[in-house]
Design a protein around this motif. Structure first.
Motif, PDB file in Angstrom:
ATOM      1  N   SER A 564       0.823  -1.212   0.000  1.00  0.00           N
ATOM      2  CA  SER A 564       0.000   0.000   0.000  1.00  0.00           C
ATOM      3  C   SER A 564       0.858   1.264   0.000  1.00  0.00           C
ATOM      4  CB  SER A 564      -0.919   0.004   1.225  1.00  0.00           C
ATOM      5  OG  SER A 564      -0.151  -0.091   2.418  1.00  0.00           O
ATOM      6  N   SER A 565       2.097   1.142   0.450  1.00  0.00           N
ATOM      7  CA  SER A 565       2.993   2.310   0.429  1.00  0.00           C
ATOM      8  C   SER A 565       3.679   2.494  -0.914  1.00  0.00           C
ATOM      9  CB  SER A 565       4.045   2.178   1.533  1.00  0.00           C
ATOM     10  OG  SER A 565       4.849   1.037   1.309  1.00  0.00           O
ATOM     11  N   ASN A 566       3.586   1.506  -1.794  1.00  0.00           N
ATOM     12  CA  ASN A 566       4.134   1.623  -3.154  1.00  0.00           C
ATOM     13  C   ASN A 566       3.091   2.294  -4.034  1.00  0.00           C
ATOM     14  OD1 ASN A 566       5.596  -1.625  -2.729  1.00  0.00           O
ATOM     15  ND2 ASN A 566       6.613   0.333  -2.536  1.00  0.00           N
ATOM     16  N   ILE A 567       3.214   3.606  -4.175  1.00  0.00           N
ATOM     17  CA  ILE A 567       2.221   4.388  -4.910  1.00  0.00           C
ATOM     18  C   ILE A 567       2.553   4.365  -6.405  1.00  0.00           C
ATOM     19  CG2 ILE A 567       1.096   6.628  -5.118  1.00  0.00           C
ATOM     20  CD1 ILE A 567       0.706   5.201  -2.416  1.00  0.00           C
ATOM     21  N   ILE A 568       1.636   3.841  -7.191  1.00  0.00           N
ATOM     22  CA  ILE A 568       1.828   3.789  -8.644  1.00  0.00           C
ATOM     23  C   ILE A 568       1.709   5.205  -9.207  1.00  0.00           C
ATOM     24  CG2 ILE A 568       0.792   3.027 -10.813  1.00  0.00           C
ATOM     25  CD1 ILE A 568       0.102   0.412  -9.499  1.00  0.00           C
ATOM     26  N   SER A 569       2.690   5.592  -9.978  1.00  0.00           N
ATOM     27  CA  SER A 569       2.682   6.919 -10.596  1.00  0.00           C
ATOM     28  C   SER A 569       2.643   6.771 -12.108  1.00  0.00           C
ATOM     29  CB  SER A 569       3.928   7.704 -10.173  1.00  0.00           C
ATOM     30  OG  SER A 569       5.099   7.023 -10.567  1.00  0.00           O
ATOM     31  N   ASP A 570       2.490   7.888 -12.788  1.00  0.00           N
ATOM     32  CA  ASP A 570       2.439   7.864 -14.245  1.00  0.00           C
ATOM     33  C   ASP A 570       3.746   7.332 -14.805  1.00  0.00           C
ATOM     34  OD1 ASP A 570      -0.118   8.962 -14.287  1.00  0.00           O
ATOM     35  OD2 ASP A 570       0.695  10.979 -14.039  1.00  0.00           O
ATOM     36  N   SER A 633      -5.918  16.074  -5.919  1.00  0.00           N
ATOM     37  CA  SER A 633      -6.084  14.721  -5.378  1.00  0.00           C
ATOM     38  C   SER A 633      -4.747  14.012  -5.289  1.00  0.00           C
ATOM     39  CB  SER A 633      -7.025  13.911  -6.270  1.00  0.00           C
ATOM     40  OG  SER A 633      -6.436  13.681  -7.542  1.00  0.00           O
ATOM     41  N   SER A 634      -3.883  14.257  -6.283  1.00  0.00           N
ATOM     42  CA  SER A 634      -2.553  13.654  -6.225  1.00  0.00           C
ATOM     43  C   SER A 634      -1.775  14.188  -5.035  1.00  0.00           C
ATOM     44  CB  SER A 634      -1.806  13.948  -7.532  1.00  0.00           C
ATOM     45  OG  SER A 634      -0.518  13.406  -7.492  1.00  0.00           O
ATOM     46  N   SER A 635      -1.909  15.493  -4.800  1.00  0.00           N
ATOM     47  CA  SER A 635      -1.218  16.090  -3.657  1.00  0.00           C
ATOM     48  C   SER A 635      -1.744  15.524  -2.357  1.00  0.00           C
ATOM     49  CB  SER A 635      -1.398  17.613  -3.668  1.00  0.00           C
ATOM     50  OG  SER A 635      -0.873  18.143  -4.859  1.00  0.00           O
ATOM     51  N   LEU A 636      -3.096  15.341  -2.298  1.00  0.00           N
ATOM     52  CA  LEU A 636      -3.705  14.783  -1.096  1.00  0.00           C
ATOM     53  C   LEU A 636      -3.170  13.374  -0.836  1.00  0.00           C
ATOM     54  CD1 LEU A 636      -5.804  14.827   1.168  1.00  0.00           C
ATOM     55  CD2 LEU A 636      -7.489  14.000  -0.483  1.00  0.00           C
ATOM     56  N   ARG A 637      -3.085  12.599  -1.906  1.00  0.00           N
ATOM     57  CA  ARG A 637      -2.581  11.239  -1.757  1.00  0.00           C
ATOM     58  C   ARG A 637      -1.159  11.225  -1.211  1.00  0.00           C
ATOM     59  NH1 ARG A 637       0.528   8.857  -5.355  1.00  0.00           N
ATOM     60  NH2 ARG A 637      -0.115  10.305  -6.977  1.00  0.00           N
ATOM     61  N   ARG A 638      -0.309  12.113  -1.765  1.00  0.00           N
ATOM     62  CA  ARG A 638       1.071  12.130  -1.298  1.00  0.00           C
ATOM     63  C   ARG A 638       1.164  12.599   0.141  1.00  0.00           C
ATOM     64  NH1 ARG A 638       2.053  14.130  -6.546  1.00  0.00           N
ATOM     65  NH2 ARG A 638       2.022  16.264  -5.768  1.00  0.00           N
ATOM     66  N   ALA A 639       0.347  13.592   0.470  1.00  0.00           N
ATOM     67  CA  ALA A 639       0.405  14.120   1.830  1.00  0.00           C
ATOM     68  C   ALA A 639      -0.054  13.092   2.843  1.00  0.00           C
ATOM     69  CB  ALA A 639      -0.460  15.381   1.930  1.00  0.00           C
ATOM     70  N   SER A 640      -1.052  12.292   2.466  1.00  0.00           N
ATOM     71  CA  SER A 640      -1.604  11.342   3.429  1.00  0.00           C
ATOM     72  C   SER A 640      -0.775  10.076   3.548  1.00  0.00           C
ATOM     73  CB  SER A 640      -3.041  10.989   3.037  1.00  0.00           C
ATOM     74  OG  SER A 640      -3.054  10.354   1.767  1.00  0.00           O
ATOM     75  N   LYS A 810      -4.537   7.079  -6.572  1.00  0.00           N
ATOM     76  CA  LYS A 810      -4.829   8.469  -6.942  1.00  0.00           C
ATOM     77  C   LYS A 810      -5.682   9.169  -5.886  1.00  0.00           C
ATOM     78  CE  LYS A 810      -2.875   8.657 -11.057  1.00  0.00           C
ATOM     79  NZ  LYS A 810      -1.764   9.591 -11.364  1.00  0.00           N
ATOM     80  N   ILE A 811      -6.530   8.402  -5.193  1.00  0.00           N
ATOM     81  CA  ILE A 811      -7.437   9.040  -4.223  1.00  0.00           C
ATOM     82  C   ILE A 811      -7.058   8.703  -2.779  1.00  0.00           C
ATOM     83  CG2 ILE A 811      -9.350   9.114  -5.843  1.00  0.00           C
ATOM     84  CD1 ILE A 811     -10.527   6.665  -4.447  1.00  0.00           C
ATOM     85  N   GLY A 812      -5.882   8.067  -2.583  1.00  0.00           N
ATOM     86  CA  GLY A 812      -5.400   7.839  -1.237  1.00  0.00           C
ATOM     87  C   GLY A 812      -6.016   6.668  -0.522  1.00  0.00           C
ATOM     88  N   VAL A 813      -6.541   5.699  -1.240  1.00  0.00           N
ATOM     89  CA  VAL A 813      -7.072   4.480  -0.621  1.00  0.00           C
ATOM     90  C   VAL A 813      -5.952   3.441  -0.614  1.00  0.00           C
ATOM     91  CG1 VAL A 813      -8.727   2.590  -0.814  1.00  0.00           C
ATOM     92  CG2 VAL A 813      -9.433   4.936  -1.324  1.00  0.00           C
ATOM     93  N   GLY A 814      -5.570   3.000   0.588  1.00  0.00           N
ATOM     94  CA  GLY A 814      -4.453   2.076   0.697  1.00  0.00           C
ATOM     95  C   GLY A 814      -4.826   0.676   0.286  1.00  0.00           C
ATOM     96  N   CYS A 815      -4.083   0.112  -0.655  1.00  0.00           N
ATOM     97  CA  CYS A 815      -4.298  -1.288  -1.046  1.00  0.00           C
ATOM     98  C   CYS A 815      -3.015  -1.819  -1.655  1.00  0.00           C
ATOM     99  CB  CYS A 815      -5.445  -1.415  -2.039  1.00  0.00           C
ATOM    100  SG  CYS A 815      -5.062  -0.867  -3.709  1.00  0.00           S
ATOM    101  N   SER A 816      -2.878  -3.132  -1.615  1.00  0.00           N
ATOM    102  CA  SER A 816      -1.713  -3.778  -2.216  1.00  0.00           C
ATOM    103  C   SER A 816      -2.135  -4.477  -3.499  1.00  0.00           C
ATOM    104  CB  SER A 816      -1.098  -4.781  -1.243  1.00  0.00           C
ATOM    105  OG  SER A 816      -2.038  -5.779  -0.906  1.00  0.00           O
ATOM    106  N   LEU A 817      -1.116  -4.787  -4.296  1.00  0.00           N
ATOM    107  CA  LEU A 817      -1.351  -5.491  -5.566  1.00  0.00           C
ATOM    108  C   LEU A 817      -0.510  -6.757  -5.546  1.00  0.00           C
ATOM    109  CD1 LEU A 817      -2.476  -5.596  -8.470  1.00  0.00           C
ATOM    110  CD2 LEU A 817      -0.511  -4.207  -9.182  1.00  0.00           C
TER     111      LEU A 817
END
Length: 874
Positions: A564-570, A633-640, A810-817
């Motif tokens: 969940s801490s590995n945030i997929i980016s563009d 929303s991207s900023s919110l995700r990074r901040a959270s 993108k919306i800050g919902v933590g999940c793993s893949l």
């Protein structure tokens, strides 16, 4: 009686030569006489040649040319004492000539000369034989000959000779011999210290001086220092230092004392006799540079002991050392710098040098002498270690520029010490910025390529300290610093490996650097290191994880898992499973490949470069707001999720207004897809308004190259755009982000993903779901294996799981893949157990659920259940 007749004298025998007195005025004639069998002629010829040789170097050369040396060597062992003595006297004089020395080595006469040192020989023979050996021992080859043929023992015996010339020649020869370590070791076995110490009592200064010089060399060995102490040599040295009349011996005496201080017992003895105060007095009051140098050198060695440092600090040695930094003698500057380095262990001394000492040391960094620069850099390194105030003082004293220049020094010690100071400075952000502004990354290239392990280690540590922001890392990459840094990971030196791993960990702070480091093989090397129990370290493990966490495409392909801490980016792409050690090609290379029968490479890219914003029923002003909403929303995700993590790498320029993001399509196939998808959306949402906007935007696109210059955009490469995914992000941000209940967010998002990927698929109809044909059509249409995720309208497990993870991030919902077998993939989320909600006390443990995106979209399945196993594996 007859008359007496006078008796006639008998004539001499016919075979006897009548005596002949000859007076010769030609040296060549006398040289010929050296071959005479008559002892008297030999003695007189040798005497004449001796007097001739005494007159100058030209005469020695003449004798050599006339061939006098060869017959003279035979006379060294003549039975007659006078002949033997005179021949020895000649060699004592001739041996000062370099050409004669060379010939004597070739004729191997050393053994004959050493034989003349026997006790039964006359004192005159001792004098000139020892003189001959003293002259010859200047050269290394002759040293070896004298030592190997046993010349050291008779020379030591002659130190007790009553003749001062014999003593002088013998101690001079011994001084030359002990420059070789083998001779020093033998000297200890022969107990040479006592007779050498006796020479200090001689009435001849030259003998005392040579004795002190010899002691200065042999006391570099621990055993000799112990012998000196046991034979009361320290007392004699202190007496010499206390006697003003012997001031011509003080330089060498201080040199011996400086060596003796390295021995703890000897140092205690010197301390008890007041020798340390005497050293300080010499350093402060003497005007002779050599005395100052040796006194400072002795202080430096003494200062390694805590009690001595305390005593020196009480005596205010710091003021004396600072004044010595201004000496005109380089040796004194070096010794003073070394003493300051030693005194840095005392906190009070460190504080004193903050205002006085650091500015002078910085000036010494600009010296023409490499040795001075090295010593000054060492002092600054010790002064700034664990002392931010001194590091700041060094920076404010214009030290950064001097230190960076020192990185190009010819001496490894200077480079290593300068790198250490820069590392100490970089611990403070304002100073680090100052260092970065001086082009430090280019300056570190040479140290990183050094063959010296200490330099390699310190340079890597400096990289770790200064490459803390993206701009500095980019500068390092552009300068070509990553290649040598990765090579240092292969080092057999533990400290070099550790610091290189540290630097790689810091450099892997953003995706472009992580990708580049992986391309250079850093990941494979670190993986190999971490397998070894003896070679791995905490930094190598941390660097490996950092590389993967900032190169998520590779991490997912290798490990099949994103937390969940590995945030997929563009720019993220799912290549599929690869084996460890296999190189993952960059996205650009994959995009340029022709389509093949391998599985599609899924691309995440919400940065559109050639497509208008998502259509809606709102007016144009809402389109601009769309751009802002995604950004916020991207900023919110990074901040959270990751407040301390740096911004992710983006393939295109900043996400601004739709107009600013317009650019020329990169290829024909990208244009075709963009037009087709735009057309589909236009038919759904309404054509009129859309076509008007499209005409205006095409005009802006056509004008863009004119503003930026023809052909400038063609040089840039952008990944395929994904306008549908942009719509997904916009819609999810607008409709799901405001939901306050996390479980509800997950359920709604899961249904949304399923809807976009072909809807609910009953288990019994899973085999009839023709997603493969759909993917093949997309690959053919795009003429590439890379397929943007938004174009996929019929997706199976791994398509849906990736889309869910991308949108959730993108919306800050933590999940793993998680990647499974046979094309399976799923998302795991952590939620509070329903049965524990509302219970007071400690926070209850979170439970892990699998998000169903296929059979019952939006439902959550407990991880450890038969239903979860069925979803993942059956």
């Amino acid at each position: 009686m007859g008359k007496k007749v006078k008796k006639e004298a008998e004539p001499p025998p016919k075979d006897v030569f009548d005596p002949l007195t000859v007076e010769s005025k030609k040296v060549a004639t006398v040289v010929l006489m050296l071959n005479s069998p008559e002892e008297e002629i030999l003695a007189k010829a040798c005497e004449a040649i001796y007097r001739f040789a005494l007159k100058g170097e030209e005469n020695k050369a003449t004798l050599l040319e006339l061939g006098a040396v060869e017959p003279l060597t035979k006379l060294l062992t003549h039975e007659d004492k006078i002949v033997r003595r005179n021949a020895t006297m000649i060699f004592g004089i001739l041996a000062s000539n370099n050409d004669v020395k060379k010939l004597l080595r070739e004729l191997d006469v050393v053994n004959s000369v050493i034989a003349r040192l026997a006790p039964e020989e006359e004192v005159v023979i001792h004098e000139f034989a020892s003189l001959c050996l003293a002259n010859m021992s200047v050269e290394y080859t002759s040293k070896v000959q004298i030592f190997e043929q046993g010349g050291l023992e008779p020379l030591i015996r002659l130190l007790s000779s009553p003749d001062p010339d014999v003593k002088k020649n013998s101690i001079e020869c011994i001084y030359n011999l002990v420059q070789d370590f083998r001779c020093r070791a033998t000297l200890q076995e022969l107990n040479a210290i006592p007779p050498i110490l006796d020479l200090l009592k001689s009435e001849y200064p030259i003998i005392q001086l040579l004795a002190l010089k010899t002691l200065g060399v042999i006391t570099n060995d621990k055993a000799s220092r112990a012998m000196l102490r046991e034979n009361q040599g320290v007392d004699q040295l202190i007496k010499i230092l206390e006697t003003k009349e012997l001031n011509d011996l003080h330089i060498e005496a201080l040199s011996v004392v400086a060596n003796c201080i390295e021995d703890m017992d000897t140092m205690v003895l010197i301390q008890q006799t007041g020798g340390l105060k005497k050293l300080l007095s010499f350093a402060e009051n003497s005007t002779i540079p050599e005395i100052q140098k040796n006194a400072a050198r002795a202080i430096a060695k003494a200062a390694y002991d805590p009690e001595n440092r305390k005593l020196f600090h009480e005596l205010e040695v710091e003021k004396c050392l600072v004044s010595l930094l201004g000496s005109e003698n380089d040796g004194t500057k070096i010794a003073a710098s070394q003493a300051i380095s030693a005194m840095c262990e005392n906190s009070g001394s460190k504080e004193f040098f903050n205002n006085q000492g650091i500015p002078q040391l910085i000036q010494l960094l600009k010296s023409d002498s490499e040795e001075v620069r090295e010593a000054a850099a060492l002092a600054l390194a010790n002064l700034t270690t664990c002392n931010p105030a001194n590091a700041k003082a060094a920076a404010e004293g214009d030290g950064i520029d001097a230190l960076i220049n020192t990185l190009s020094s010819k001496r490894d010690g200077a480079i290593a010490n300068a790198a250490t100071v820069l590392t100490n400075m970089a611990m403070q952000e304002p100073l680090r910025l100052g260092i970065q502004s001086h082009d430090v990354m280019h300056a570190l290239l040479s140290p990183l390529h050094s063959a010296n392990t200490i330099v390699q280690s310190k340079a890597a540590l400096t990289v770790a300290a200064t490459a803390c922001d993206a701009e500095a890392r980019t500068e390092l990459r552009n300068a070509g610093g990553l290649e040598p840094l990765v090579e240092l990971l292969r080092s057999k030196n533990e400290e070099v490996r550790r610091n290189a791993s540290w630097a790689v960990m810091v450099c892997a702070g953003d995706e472009p650097m992580a990708v580049e480091l992986c391309r250079l093989g850093a990941l494979e090397i670190l993986e190999e290191i971490n397998v070894s129990v003896s070679r791995k370290n905490k930094f190598s493990e941390a660097a490996y994880n950092k590389l993967l966490n900032n190169y998520l495409s590779l991490k997912y392909s290798q490990t099949g898992y994103l937390s969940s801490s590995n945030i997929i980016s563009d720019g993220f792409y799912d290549y599929g499973r690869i084996n460890p050690g296999t190189k993952l090609l960059p996205l650009k290379d994959l995009c340029l490949q022709e389509p093949s029968d391998q599985r599609a490479i899924l691309l995440i890219n919400s940065r559109s470069s050639d497509v208008s914003p998502p259509p809606s029923t709102e007016d144009k002003s809402s389109d601009v707001g769309y751009g802002r909403s995604i950004s916020s929303s991207s900023s919110l995700r990074r901040a959270s999720k990751e407040k301390t993590k740096e911004n992710s790498f983006h393939f295109s320029a900043g996400f601004g207004s739709p107009t600013e993001e317009k650019s020329e399509p990169t290829s024909g196939r990208n244009t075709a897809v963009s037009k087709s998808t735009t057309k589909e959306k236009g038919s759904r949402k309404g054509r009129g308004k859309k076509e008007e906007e499209k005409v205006k935007e095409e005009e802006e696109v056509a004008a863009a190259p004119k503003l930026t210059g023809e052909g400038s955009l063609e040089k840039e490469w952008f990944p395929p755009s994904d306008p549908d995914f942009c719509v997904y992000v916009y819609e999810v941000t607008k409709s799901i982000l405001p939901i306050t209940n996390i479980k509800e967010q997950i359920e709604v998002l899961a249904k949304y993903v399923a809807e976009k990927m072909g809807g609910k698929i009953p288990k019994e109809k899973l085999q009839d779901f023709s997603w493969e044909l759909h993917i093949s059509e997309l690959k053919f249409q795009l003429k590439s294996n890379v397929v943007p995720i938004g174009l996929i309208k019929k997706g199976i497990f791994y398509h849906r799981a990736l889309l869910f993870k991308a949108l959730a991030d993108k919306i800050g919902v933590g999940c793993s893949l998680v990647r499974g077998e046979y094309g399976r993939a799923w998302n795991e989320v952590k939620l509070m157990s329903e049965s524990r909600k509302g219970v007071m006390g400690a926070l209850p443990p979170l439970e892990v659920y699998i998000v169903d995106l296929m059979f019952h979209p939006g439902s959550l399945i407990k991880l450890r259940s038969r239903e979860a196993d069925h979803y993942r594996f059956l």
